[in-house]
Design a protein around this motif. Sequence first.
Motif, PDB file in Angstrom:
ATOM      1  N   MET A   1     -20.656  31.277   2.283  1.00  0.00           N
ATOM      2  CA  MET A   1     -21.753  30.402   1.890  1.00  0.00           C
ATOM      3  C   MET A   1     -21.797  29.144   2.763  1.00  0.00           C
ATOM      4  SD  MET A   1     -21.510  30.768  -2.259  1.00  0.00           S
ATOM      5  CE  MET A   1     -22.947  29.765  -2.600  1.00  0.00           C
ATOM      6  N   ILE A   2     -20.625  28.606   3.099  1.00  0.00           N
ATOM      7  CA  ILE A   2     -20.568  27.429   3.971  1.00  0.00           C
ATOM      8  C   ILE A   2     -21.119  27.767   5.348  1.00  0.00           C
ATOM      9  CG2 ILE A   2     -18.995  25.853   5.177  1.00  0.00           C
ATOM     10  CD1 ILE A   2     -17.178  26.089   2.644  1.00  0.00           C
ATOM     11  N   LEU A   3     -20.691  28.910   5.909  1.00  0.00           N
ATOM     12  CA  LEU A   3     -21.184  29.328   7.215  1.00  0.00           C
ATOM     13  C   LEU A   3     -22.686  29.567   7.166  1.00  0.00           C
ATOM     14  CD1 LEU A   3     -20.519  30.066  10.120  1.00  0.00           C
ATOM     15  CD2 LEU A   3     -20.050  32.407   9.356  1.00  0.00           C
ATOM     16  N   GLY A   4     -23.173  30.111   6.047  1.00  0.00           N
ATOM     17  CA  GLY A   4     -24.598  30.328   5.895  1.00  0.00           C
ATOM     18  C   GLY A   4     -25.393  29.034   5.976  1.00  0.00           C
ATOM     19  N   CYS A   5     -24.831  27.949   5.460  1.00  0.00           N
ATOM     20  CA  CYS A   5     -25.500  26.645   5.566  1.00  0.00           C
ATOM     21  C   CYS A   5     -25.628  26.228   7.029  1.00  0.00           C
ATOM     22  CB  CYS A   5     -24.731  25.581   4.781  1.00  0.00           C
ATOM     23  SG  CYS A   5     -24.783  25.764   2.989  1.00  0.00           S
ATOM     24  N   PHE A   6     -24.534  26.373   7.776  1.00  0.00           N
ATOM     25  CA  PHE A   6     -24.540  25.957   9.173  1.00  0.00           C
ATOM     26  C   PHE A   6     -25.454  26.839  10.033  1.00  0.00           C
ATOM     27  CE2 PHE A   6     -20.437  23.733   8.272  1.00  0.00           C
ATOM     28  CZ  PHE A   6     -20.849  22.483   8.699  1.00  0.00           C
ATOM     29  N   GLU A   7     -25.696  28.076   9.610  1.00  0.00           N
ATOM     30  CA  GLU A   7     -26.550  28.978  10.379  1.00  0.00           C
ATOM     31  C   GLU A   7     -28.004  28.939   9.919  1.00  0.00           C
ATOM     32  OE1 GLU A   7     -24.590  32.717   9.862  1.00  0.00           O
ATOM     33  OE2 GLU A   7     -23.262  32.416  11.572  1.00  0.00           O
ATOM     34  N   SER A   8     -28.323  28.083   8.958  1.00  0.00           N
ATOM     35  CA  SER A   8     -29.659  28.067   8.371  1.00  0.00           C
ATOM     36  C   SER A   8     -30.649  27.233   9.178  1.00  0.00           C
ATOM     37  CB  SER A   8     -29.590  27.505   6.943  1.00  0.00           C
ATOM     38  OG  SER A   8     -29.286  26.118   6.978  1.00  0.00           O
ATOM     39  N   GLU A   9     -31.938  27.480   8.933  1.00  0.00           N
ATOM     40  CA  GLU A   9     -32.990  26.650   9.497  1.00  0.00           C
ATOM     41  C   GLU A   9     -32.910  25.224   8.940  1.00  0.00           C
ATOM     42  OE1 GLU A   9     -36.774  28.472   8.842  1.00  0.00           O
ATOM     43  OE2 GLU A   9     -36.130  30.426   9.637  1.00  0.00           O
ATOM     44  N   ASP A  10     -32.476  25.114   7.696  1.00  0.00           N
ATOM     45  CA  ASP A  10     -32.348  23.789   7.087  1.00  0.00           C
ATOM     46  C   ASP A  10     -31.332  22.929   7.828  1.00  0.00           C
ATOM     47  OD1 ASP A  10     -34.274  24.103   5.200  1.00  0.00           O
ATOM     48  OD2 ASP A  10     -32.916  24.355   3.489  1.00  0.00           O
ATOM     49  N   TYR A  11     -30.251  23.530   8.287  1.00  0.00           N
ATOM     50  CA  TYR A  11     -29.257  22.745   9.022  1.00  0.00           C
ATOM     51  C   TYR A  11     -29.841  22.241  10.339  1.00  0.00           C
ATOM     52  CZ  TYR A  11     -25.203  21.466  11.783  1.00  0.00           C
ATOM     53  OH  TYR A  11     -24.331  20.792  12.587  1.00  0.00           O
ATOM     54  N   THR A  12     -30.589  23.100  11.029  1.00  0.00           N
ATOM     55  CA  THR A  12     -31.246  22.684  12.272  1.00  0.00           C
ATOM     56  C   THR A  12     -32.206  21.530  12.008  1.00  0.00           C
ATOM     57  OG1 THR A  12     -31.089  24.926  13.176  1.00  0.00           O
ATOM     58  CG2 THR A  12     -32.699  23.452  14.187  1.00  0.00           C
ATOM     59  N   GLU A  13     -32.994  21.653  10.935  1.00  0.00           N
ATOM     60  CA  GLU A  13     -33.931  20.606  10.560  1.00  0.00           C
ATOM     61  C   GLU A  13     -33.199  19.333  10.164  1.00  0.00           C
ATOM     62  OE1 GLU A  13     -37.184  18.266   9.081  1.00  0.00           O
ATOM     63  OE2 GLU A  13     -36.875  19.720  10.699  1.00  0.00           O
ATOM     64  N   GLY A  14     -32.133  19.450   9.386  1.00  0.00           N
ATOM     65  CA  GLY A  14     -31.382  18.281   8.946  1.00  0.00           C
ATOM     66  C   GLY A  14     -30.771  17.527  10.112  1.00  0.00           C
ATOM     67  N   ARG A  15     -30.232  18.263  11.064  1.00  0.00           N
ATOM     68  CA  ARG A  15     -29.623  17.645  12.239  1.00  0.00           C
ATOM     69  C   ARG A  15     -30.668  16.906  13.077  1.00  0.00           C
ATOM     70  NH1 ARG A  15     -28.160  21.944  14.324  1.00  0.00           N
ATOM     71  NH2 ARG A  15     -29.600  22.094  16.081  1.00  0.00           N
ATOM     72  N   ARG A  16     -31.816  17.566  13.304  1.00  0.00           N
ATOM     73  CA  ARG A  16     -32.867  16.941  14.105  1.00  0.00           C
ATOM     74  C   ARG A  16     -33.438  15.704  13.412  1.00  0.00           C
ATOM     75  NH1 ARG A  16     -36.031  22.512  15.881  1.00  0.00           N
ATOM     76  NH2 ARG A  16     -34.598  23.106  17.574  1.00  0.00           N
ATOM     77  N   ALA A  17     -33.668  15.819  12.118  1.00  0.00           N
ATOM     78  CA  ALA A  17     -34.227  14.693  11.371  1.00  0.00           C
ATOM     79  C   ALA A  17     -33.280  13.502  11.396  1.00  0.00           C
ATOM     80  CB  ALA A  17     -34.518  15.112   9.932  1.00  0.00           C
ATOM     81  N   PHE A  18     -31.984  13.772  11.300  1.00  0.00           N
ATOM     82  CA  PHE A  18     -30.994  12.689  11.315  1.00  0.00           C
ATOM     83  C   PHE A  18     -31.055  11.946  12.641  1.00  0.00           C
ATOM     84  CE2 PHE A  18     -26.883  10.693  11.654  1.00  0.00           C
ATOM     85  CZ  PHE A  18     -26.611  10.290  10.357  1.00  0.00           C
ATOM     86  N   MET A  19     -31.090  12.689  13.733  1.00  0.00           N
ATOM     87  CA  MET A  19     -31.096  12.063  15.054  1.00  0.00           C
ATOM     88  C   MET A  19     -32.437  11.377  15.341  1.00  0.00           C
ATOM     89  SD  MET A  19     -28.918  14.686  17.443  1.00  0.00           S
ATOM     90  CE  MET A  19     -29.925  16.118  17.068  1.00  0.00           C
ATOM     91  N   GLU A  20     -33.515  11.890  14.748  1.00  0.00           N
ATOM     92  CA  GLU A  20     -34.847  11.299  14.948  1.00  0.00           C
ATOM     93  C   GLU A  20     -35.162  10.220  13.924  1.00  0.00           C
ATOM     94  OE1 GLU A  20     -37.424  14.692  14.857  1.00  0.00           O
ATOM     95  OE2 GLU A  20     -36.563  15.562  16.687  1.00  0.00           O
ATOM     96  N   LYS A  21     -34.202   9.958  13.029  1.00  0.00           N
ATOM     97  CA  LYS A  21     -34.333   8.900  12.012  1.00  0.00           C
ATOM     98  C   LYS A  21     -35.583   9.091  11.149  1.00  0.00           C
ATOM     99  CE  LYS A  21     -31.895   5.535  14.912  1.00  0.00           C
ATOM    100  NZ  LYS A  21     -30.600   5.872  14.334  1.00  0.00           N
ATOM    101  N   ARG A  22     -35.747  10.320  10.641  1.00  0.00           N
ATOM    102  CA  ARG A  22     -36.854  10.620   9.741  1.00  0.00           C
ATOM    103  C   ARG A  22     -36.328  11.442   8.572  1.00  0.00           C
ATOM    104  NH1 ARG A  22     -37.996  16.001  10.346  1.00  0.00           N
ATOM    105  NH2 ARG A  22     -37.443  16.969  12.346  1.00  0.00           N
ATOM    106  N   LYS A  23     -37.149  11.602   7.562  1.00  0.00           N
ATOM    107  CA  LYS A  23     -36.750  12.414   6.413  1.00  0.00           C
ATOM    108  C   LYS A  23     -36.867  13.889   6.759  1.00  0.00           C
ATOM    109  CE  LYS A  23     -37.821   9.194   2.667  1.00  0.00           C
ATOM    110  NZ  LYS A  23     -38.577   8.987   1.402  1.00  0.00           N
ATOM    111  N   PRO A  24     -35.855  14.684   6.419  1.00  0.00           N
ATOM    112  CA  PRO A  24     -35.945  16.114   6.707  1.00  0.00           C
ATOM    113  C   PRO A  24     -36.887  16.819   5.730  1.00  0.00           C
ATOM    114  CG  PRO A  24     -33.941  15.647   5.515  1.00  0.00           C
ATOM    115  CD  PRO A  24     -34.576  14.320   5.809  1.00  0.00           C
TER     116      PRO A  24
END
Length: 268
Positions: free
Chosen positions: A240-263
């Motif tokens: 389940m943990i690996l599934g989080c890291f492989e998800s589209e949500d993780y990609t979105e969360g990472r990008r939003a964090f670096m772009e300083k916006r809400k995911p």
Amino acid sequence: MSASYSSPTERVQTWLEGSTLHIRFNNPVKHNALSVDMWGAVPPLLAQAADDDRVRLVAFSGAGEKAFVSGADISQFEDMRAAKAAVAKYEVLAEEALTGIHEFAKPTLSCIRGYCIGGGVNVAIACDIRIASTDSVFAIPAARLGLGYRYSAMKNLVDLVGPGAAKDLFFTARRIDAREAKDIGLVTRVCEPDQLPQLLAEYTTAMDQNAPLTIRTAKAITREILKPSPDLDLESCKRMILGCFESEDYTEGRRAFMEKRKPVFTGR
């Protein structure tokens, strides 16, 4: 600083003071965010301290007055945590460091001032004792990033504050101050910022004067008491943990964090 202890990176400082080994995270420009080399510096220092009869306490702190540890070093976030292999590498290094702290036979203490976020909380709860200044701030923002949170860190949190408070902090990702952290049991004692060195000295003196074998035995027995149930499905947790890291949500969360916006999460 003692010549007998040497960190492999300038972003981790270490010195022996009396019977206390100090390990200080030294990345103040980034609020002591943990880079890969910082995680990697911890296990060899603990291994050396384990065999050093002079050491009776290991105390962790953060350089400067603004942060203990503010989380991951964002400059490495994309390179080190984007790809599956990089995620695995980062997680292994972090797990080795945190497990090393948690399983260290001698007492450990986190001396917290300022931001204690994400990985900073993980370091703190891997220690036996946590003291904090009143200007400290705590949060576990994994749910805002789409991160998978390792079993060991969740267990440490639940063991420390109980399942209700752990789920509150984790599900909401909200920030709490030092007073609330003490109320829920996340930290042991709180004091004004200018009194933090004195409070730390109280613990270093106690560990220097009290019987080390008695303390180590008490720590070992406590660990036995808190061991998980034999029915635990660790493999399911890992998937389940690996599934989080492989998800589209993780990609979105990472990008939003670096772009300083809400995911914008979709659950995929």
